[in-house]
Write an enzyme that holds these catalytic residues in place. Structure first.
Site, PDB file in Angstrom:
ATOM      1  N   MET A   1       0.816  -1.222   0.000  1.00  0.00           N
ATOM      2  CA  MET A   1       0.000   0.000   0.000  1.00  0.00           C
ATOM      3  C   MET A   1       0.844   1.263   0.000  1.00  0.00           C
ATOM      4  O   MET A   1       0.488   2.259  -0.616  1.00  0.00           O
ATOM      5  CB  MET A   1      -0.948   0.001   1.196  1.00  0.00           C
ATOM      6  CG  MET A   1      -2.186  -0.834   0.980  1.00  0.00           C
ATOM      7  SD  MET A   1      -3.600  -0.267   1.965  1.00  0.00           S
ATOM      8  CE  MET A   1      -3.149  -0.875   3.578  1.00  0.00           C
ATOM      9  N   GLU A   2       1.958   1.242   0.710  1.00  0.00           N
ATOM     10  CA  GLU A   2       2.754   2.460   0.848  1.00  0.00           C
ATOM     11  C   GLU A   2       3.549   2.796  -0.409  1.00  0.00           C
ATOM     12  O   GLU A   2       3.608   3.965  -0.810  1.00  0.00           O
ATOM     13  CB  GLU A   2       3.700   2.337   2.050  1.00  0.00           C
ATOM     14  CG  GLU A   2       3.012   2.265   3.400  1.00  0.00           C
ATOM     15  CD  GLU A   2       2.362   3.574   3.808  1.00  0.00           C
ATOM     16  OE1 GLU A   2       2.592   4.603   3.153  1.00  0.00           O
ATOM     17  OE2 GLU A   2       1.606   3.561   4.799  1.00  0.00           O
ATOM     18  N   THR A   3       4.203   1.803  -1.012  1.00  0.00           N
ATOM     19  CA  THR A   3       5.092   2.121  -2.141  1.00  0.00           C
ATOM     20  C   THR A   3       4.995   1.138  -3.301  1.00  0.00           C
ATOM     21  O   THR A   3       5.900   1.085  -4.130  1.00  0.00           O
ATOM     22  CB  THR A   3       6.569   2.166  -1.679  1.00  0.00           C
ATOM     23  OG1 THR A   3       6.955   0.862  -1.208  1.00  0.00           O
ATOM     24  CG2 THR A   3       6.776   3.191  -0.570  1.00  0.00           C
TER      25      THR A   3
END
Length: 264
Positions: free
Chosen positions: A124-126
């Protein structure tokens, strides 16, 4: 872009410094604010490289625009998961776990956090490290510290970013997310100093190295109250810890769903 050995060596006061310069909501007062903030940063232990990075930092208009326009957290759970690519994250996450099973098992033995949670955060973050941001960290985080909306929250992270520059962990040009987060799982600078883990054993903590970043993420969750062997779905003991990673309820729900899908 590496951090010095061992979090026990890090010294960061997370209490926001008392500033004499007022916050602002436009670029107009940023230069005056930086001059006053430099005095507080010096008292907090920031040295010449960090102070020079502060001096050259420009007001980050793109960061402010992003901060004012976080629409995704207002979506329904279904829409949020669609936008974040949950189906892809779960599918790729299962493959990543299978390919590197020993690594994730070792993390869970040490920190108690299962692979699914860490992989879902990474996705989700990167997008598993494929995009770690295009904004310069120091200008972004100092602009948010100056901005009136959440100044108290970002001030200690601005000090943290300047200390990272002092240590050679980042440079004034190092890029991360628009809110100043860095690395594979998007740590804010103050948290990077507190929770960083040298998983590779090379004497450095590197949030742009996947192993160090995921170990640091697991360490963060453990320090925030994660209980080994307990569940992380709504109503279970570890679900509340997910809020420590991200305060948005749709993020927490999505993380629980994706993590379970990966760990299935």
């Amino acid at each position: 872009m590496r951090l010095p050995l061992l979090t026990s060596l890090f010294c960061l006061c997370l209490a926001a410094p008392a500033l004499t310069a007022p916050c602002g909501n436009t670029a107009a007062g940023f230069t005056a604010w930086k001059k006053d903030f430099a005095r507080d940063a010096r008292r907090a232990g920031v040295k010449t490289p960090g102070l020079q990075a502060l001096q050259t930092a420009q007001y980050a208009s793109r960061t402010i625009a992003a901060d004012r326009n976080q629409k995704s957290f207002r979506y329904t759970l279904e829409k949020f998961m669609e936008i974040r690519g949950s189906t892809t994250i779960i599918a790729q996450g299962r493959k990543r776990k299978a390919r590197n099973a020993g690594f994730y098992a070792a993390l869970e033995r040490k920190y108690g956090v299962p692979a699914g949670v860490l992989i879902a955060i990474h996705g989700m973050e990167t997008a598993f490290g494929h995009f770690m941001g295009d904004s310069q960290i120091v200008p972004a985080i100092t602009t948010l510290a100056y901005d009136c909306r959440r100044s108290d929250f970002f001030l200690p992270h601005a000090i943290g970013a300047l200390k990272l520059v002092d240590q050679g962990a980042i440079t004034p040009a190092t890029r991360g997310a628009k809110h100043g987060e860095l690395g594979h799982t998007q740590f804010l600078p103050g948290n990077a100093l507190q929770y960083g883990v040298d998983w590779g054993g090379d004497g450095r903590v590197d949030f742009y190295d996947m192993a160090d970043a995921l170990a640091s993420t697991a360490n963060y969750l453990r320090k925030k109250g994660w209980k080994a062997g307990k569940g992380y779905q709504p109503g279970e003991p570890n679900y509340a810890v997910l809020k420590q990673w991200n305060a948005a309820s749709v993020y927490q729900q999505s993380l629980a769903i994706m993590g379970a899908g990966i760990d299935r």
